[in-house]
Design an enzyme around this catalytic site. Structure first.
Site, PDB file in Angstrom:
ATOM      1  CB  SER A 249      23.740   5.975   0.011  1.00 41.34           C
ATOM      2  OG  SER A 249      22.404   5.902  -0.442  1.00 41.34           O
ATOM      3  CD  GLU A 324      27.370   8.416  -3.946  1.00 44.52           C
ATOM      4  OE1 GLU A 324      26.785   7.370  -3.616  1.00 44.52           O
ATOM      5  OE2 GLU A 324      26.904   9.222  -4.773  1.00 44.52           O
TER       6      GLU A 324
HETATM    7 ZN   LIG Z   1      22.589  10.878  -4.233  1.00 38.91          ZN
END
Ligand SMILES: [Zn+2]
Length: 418
Positions: A249, A324
């Site tokens: 993330s 992500e």
């Molecule tokens: Zn990472």
């Protein structure tokens, strides 16, 4: 008198045993959807699932520097033990009510070249709590909600490592919420920790070598117990790996190799098609717009020694992506009330990518089935002719075509990566 005593103690024992059984049933299931779980609670949840479902197995991949167990959950509907359990249950039900039992849809078995394993890992970067929560949501969907996801489960096997860096993850709860690396001290340095996602042996030498940096690549490739454990399980499933997904993330992007270079791999269009399937599913679900592209191009940085480059470049998985997760607005650890919405939204995207991964590789599976059918027809024909001509044909002559067909199959290279 002694007889009565014996009877009493037997009764008491029975009571204790039933109490123990009851206690086992009411062990609380950790709430994976509405809070960030500590490492111990996550392991308890995995244990709970293993005890409850015959298609779930747990594997200890290794021990971290602080002696925590690195665990993987394997969810495999087509495993022998599960199919046996399902059959037992069907037979049991049939004894009571025949009409209640519907025929079981056939499982799709992979051929010799048929890859069917989806591998998901999260929590390499300690502070990225939401990646761990999303991995747990995937596990929840594939186990507790397995009836909803049966179509996926009958085609694919899942291996999920929800916390790849347990020492670092725990450290973010008790000491420093912004910690990223693992917790092993570095020799001849006052710094602690290596970025596990720079420690894989694929263009490792180009990574950051200052031990104080947040992206320190380690003193040598696979210097860390976590990366060695991951390497070993990936090698073990090398032949069957269909799609590898690394969760991070919070850039809201789905990216494909390479990270080490801005060049694109030969099969980048296939990777992009897969990433777009995930992006479009999420967009249709709630309007969130993920970006899609290669790691180096999208991040505008060269990232060497990452797990996804390693899995694609060395383990040769045909499909490998980094996701992500959200949220750019809320950071690495969005408030607890966002865990469930982000988890569900992400599952929509991930589920779609798993389906697409199977469809992308399906032509190769079909090709193999066609070859097999052809070889068998060719083998059967002379066998039937021989039967018609004489019943006294030597056995080996009758079997030769079948043996030849098997050789043809063995020598036929079915392209898996194209
Ligand atoms: Zn990472």
């Amino acid at each position: 008198m002694p007889v009565i005593l014996k009877k009493r103690s037997k009764k008491r024992m029975k009571k204790i045993i039933s109490h123990v059984k009851f206690q086992k049933l009411i062990v609380p299931r950790p709430d994976v959807l509405h809070g960030y779980l500590r490492h111990e609670e996550i392991n308890r949840y995995l244990e709970y699932l293993k005890n409850r479902y015959s298609f779930v197995q747990l594997h200890v991949l290794g021990l971290t520097h602080e002696r925590r167990q690195l665990k993987a959950i394997e969810i495999d509907w087509n495993s022998e033990q599960n199919l046996e359990a399902v059959e037992r249950e069907r037979t049991r039900r049939m004894l009571y009510d025949k009409s209640a039992v519907t025929p079981l849809p056939q499982s799709v078995k992979p051929g010799s070249q048929g890859r069917n394993t989806i591998f998901i890992e999260a929590g390499t970067h300690a502070r990225e709590w939401i990646s761990v929560a999303v991995a747990l949501n995937c596990i929840y969907q594939l186990t507790e909600k397995h009836l909803r996801n049966y179509e996926l489960l009958r085609k694919l096997r899942f291996i999920i490592v929800p916390v790849t860096n347990p020492d670092g993850y725990e450290y973010t709860f008790v000491k420093n919420r912004r910690w990223r690396k693992n917790r092993r001290p570095i020799r001849h340095s006052r710094h602690i920790g290596t970025d596990c996602n720079r420690n894989y042996d694929f263009h490792w030498e180009d990574g950051p070598s200052k031990s104080g940096r947040n992206t320190f690549k380690g003193l040598k490739p696979f210097s860390e117990p976590e990366t060695r454990a991951m390497r070993n399980i990936l090698r073990k499933h090398k032949e069957n790996l269909l799609f590898f997904l690394s969760l991070h993330s919070y850039a809201e992007s789905i990216m494909y190799p390479w990270g080490y270079s801005k060049d694109l791999p030969e099969t980048w269009q296939k990777l992009e098609k897969l990433a777009l399937a995930g992006r479009n599913a999420i967009k249709a679900y709630n309007g969130r717009s993920y970006r899609v592209g290669s790691i180096a191009k999208l991040t505008k940085r060269r990232i060497s020694g990452s797990i996804v480059d390693y899995v694609f470049g060395v383990i040769n998985a045909p499909l490998a992506l980094v996701m992500e997760l959200p949220s750019q607005a809320l950071g690495f650890q969005p408030p607890a009330e966002s865990i469930s919405p982000i988890g569900h939204e992400s599952w929509f995207g991930i589920r779609e990518m798993c389906k697409m991964a199977y469809d992308i590789e399906a032509p190769f599976l079909k090709l193999e089935a066609t070859l097999l059918a052809k070889a068998l027809t060719n083998a059967r024909q002379p066998l039937q002719e021989a039967d018609a001509a004489s019943n006294k044909q030597p056995l080996y002559r009758a079997l030769m075509p079948a043996i030849k067909a098997e050789q043809v199959l063995k020598n036929t290279q079915v392209p898996v990566k194209g």
